[in-house]
Design a protein around this motif. Structure first.
Motif, PDB file in Angstrom:
ATOM      1  N   LEU A 254       0.877  -1.284  -0.005  1.00  0.00           N
ATOM      2  CA  LEU A 254      -0.081   0.094   0.111  1.00  0.00           C
ATOM      3  C   LEU A 254       1.093   1.384  -0.210  1.00  0.00           C
ATOM      4  N   ALA A 255       1.840   1.140   0.829  1.00  0.00           N
ATOM      5  CA  ALA A 255       2.824   2.347   0.628  1.00  0.00           C
ATOM      6  C   ALA A 255       3.497   2.634  -0.682  1.00  0.00           C
ATOM      7  N   LYS A 256       3.620   1.719  -1.430  1.00  0.00           N
ATOM      8  CA  LYS A 256       4.363   1.767  -2.712  1.00  0.00           C
ATOM      9  C   LYS A 256       3.157   2.087  -3.647  1.00  0.00           C
ATOM     10  N   LEU A 257       2.168   1.661  -3.501  1.00  0.00           N
ATOM     11  CA  LEU A 257       0.691   2.194  -4.305  1.00  0.00           C
ATOM     12  C   LEU A 257       0.610   3.815  -3.937  1.00  0.00           C
ATOM     13  N   ALA A 258       0.407   4.264  -2.733  1.00  0.00           N
ATOM     14  CA  ALA A 258       0.223   5.558  -2.423  1.00  0.00           C
ATOM     15  C   ALA A 258       1.312   6.556  -3.235  1.00  0.00           C
ATOM     16  N   LYS A 259       2.452   5.908  -2.913  1.00  0.00           N
ATOM     17  CA  LYS A 259       3.790   6.958  -3.374  1.00  0.00           C
ATOM     18  C   LYS A 259       3.893   7.059  -4.974  1.00  0.00           C
ATOM     19  N   ASN A 260       3.507   6.093  -5.524  1.00  0.00           N
ATOM     20  CA  ASN A 260       3.560   5.998  -6.979  1.00  0.00           C
ATOM     21  C   ASN A 260       2.370   6.839  -7.377  1.00  0.00           C
ATOM     22  N   ASP A 261       1.246   6.850  -6.918  1.00  0.00           N
ATOM     23  CA  ASP A 261       0.143   8.004  -7.093  1.00  0.00           C
ATOM     24  C   ASP A 261       0.566   9.422  -6.955  1.00  0.00           C
ATOM     25  N   SER A 262       0.984   9.462  -5.991  1.00  0.00           N
ATOM     26  CA  SER A 262       1.483  10.819  -5.614  1.00  0.00           C
ATOM     27  C   SER A 262       2.449  11.354  -6.586  1.00  0.00           C
ATOM     28  N   LEU A 263       3.785  10.576  -6.950  1.00  0.00           N
ATOM     29  CA  LEU A 263       4.680  10.967  -8.159  1.00  0.00           C
ATOM     30  C   LEU A 263       4.104  11.462  -9.119  1.00  0.00           C
ATOM     31  N   HIS A 264       2.804  10.312  -9.668  1.00  0.00           N
ATOM     32  CA  HIS A 264       2.345  10.761 -10.947  1.00  0.00           C
ATOM     33  C   HIS A 264       1.573  12.054 -10.789  1.00  0.00           C
ATOM     34  N   ARG A 265       0.997  12.475  -9.793  1.00  0.00           N
ATOM     35  CA  ARG A 265       0.112  13.563  -9.402  1.00  0.00           C
ATOM     36  C   ARG A 265       1.168  14.858  -9.756  1.00  0.00           C
ATOM     37  N   ALA A 266       2.459  14.495  -9.156  1.00  0.00           N
ATOM     38  CA  ALA A 266       3.356  15.693  -9.103  1.00  0.00           C
ATOM     39  C   ALA A 266       3.873  15.938 -10.476  1.00  0.00           C
ATOM     40  N   ARG A 267       4.185  14.753 -11.187  1.00  0.00           N
ATOM     41  CA  ARG A 267       4.596  15.108 -12.474  1.00  0.00           C
ATOM     42  C   ARG A 267       3.582  15.688 -13.425  1.00  0.00           C
ATOM     43  N   ALA A 268       2.099  15.208 -13.337  1.00  0.00           N
ATOM     44  CA  ALA A 268       1.302  15.825 -13.989  1.00  0.00           C
ATOM     45  C   ALA A 268       0.998  17.333 -13.575  1.00  0.00           C
ATOM     46  N   ALA A 269       1.462  17.900 -12.550  1.00  0.00           N
ATOM     47  CA  ALA A 269       1.018  19.007 -12.031  1.00  0.00           C
ATOM     48  C   ALA A 269       2.298  20.071 -12.363  1.00  0.00           C
TER      49      ALA A 269
END
Length: 308
Positions: A254-269
């Motif tokens: 779950l930690a990996k899942l959450a961090k990957n999602d956050s990194l993708h959000r950051a790149r999209a931003a």
């Protein structure tokens, strides 16, 4: 030229700007803004006796110190003093003056053991050792280039798991406080930490100017936050302030899942680089960050000295 050490003046904007600039020059892997500097000094818990010192030479801030008592630790008499001097202003006595002032302040507060982070460079380690500090554990600073396109693809959460953001908890962030308290209690470190004061957590963490709630991802299981990856941003750079999982949900990715999602959000931003840090003994999190493509940029070594 004379170097003097004094307290940072929260009501003087130039002090916060000089403090932030010095920290970023000395350690570019750490996010800092004038607003975050002021927030930290004005919202610290009273029991921490938190102080920010500056070393000034001819009106220019060339060094900084963050000094505090470890009030959240169950073991009394511990404190910290983290000193940073601009790389182009070293060998002028700023570091020595900052450390001496910090230790005097802490000793007056009953602190008998002082911890300090020291960059793993010969000059910095020698500085600490000459002043009676001994090395303990170490930690990595890591950097990830978000423009390379090398992020692992986004993954759908498993059944029963929902990905949300911290912004979704704006009306009631207490569940995130509970998760943060559990994760912090299990984090490797020299000083044990216990989060028990919700109001203090709100002031120091939830309302921190670097916290980006829209980029902070929370994995929710049956309505309960089970893991999160906390995002800090300073306008141009993105950093992971904490990634962790509640004890009963560990081992499920779950930690990996959450961090990957956050990194993708950051790149999209539009963020182009990401920073994080790991204790060198935290092999599971180091493995996760290598999987993302992070590279080690620098190492700091925790040092400790007994006062008196």
């Amino acid at each position: 030229m004379t170097v003097i050490v004094r307290d940072l003046r929260p009501d003087v904007r130039a002090d916060a700007e000089g403090f932030s600039t010095t920290r970023r020059l000395a350690l570019p892997y750490m996010l800092s803004t004038p607003e975050s500097v002021l927030h930290t000094v004005t919202h610290a818990h009273p029991d921490a006796h938190f102080t920010q010192l500056v070393a000034e030479e001819d009106g220019e801030i060339i060094g900084t110190a963050q000094v505090s008592v470890a009030h959240e630790s169950p073991e009394p008499g511990q404190g910290s003093a983290n000193i940073y001097v601009r790389p182009d202003r070293r060998q002028r006595g700023a570091g020595s003056l900052l450390l001496r002032t910090a230790e005097e302040r802490l000793a007056a507060l009953g602190v008998t053991k002082v911890f300090a982070w020291v960059l793993d460079e010969p000059e910095n380690r020698a500085f600490a050792e000459r002043r009676g500090f001994r090395a303990s554990r170490s930690a990595y600073f890591l950097r990830l280039d978000l423009t390379s396109g090398g992020l692992p693809p986004r993954q759908d959460p498993p059944p029963g798991v929902e990905l949300r953001t911290a912004a979704d908890f704006a009306d009631d962030p207490r569940p995130l406080f509970a998760l943060d308290a559990e994760v912090v209690a299990d984090e490797p470190g020299d000083i044990a930490v216990e989060f028990t004061d919700y109001e203090a957590w709100l002031a120091e963490n939830w309302r921190h100017p670097l916290l980006n709630r829209d980029l902070t991802t929370v994995a929710v299981v049956d309505g309960r936050p089970a893991a999160f990856s906390v995002a800090h941003t300073d306008g141009t750079r993105y950093g992971t302030a904490m990634t962790g999982t509640a004890r009963e949900f560990r081992g499920r990715g779950l930690a990996k899942l959450a961090k990957n999602d956050s990194l993708h959000r950051a790149r999209a931003a539009g963020y182009t680089e990401a920073f994080t840090g790991n204790d060198t003994g935290n092999e599971p999190m180091i493995a996760i960050n290598k999987w993302f493509g992070y590279e080690i940029g620098a190492t700091e070594v925790r040092h400790v000295r007994e006062l008196g």
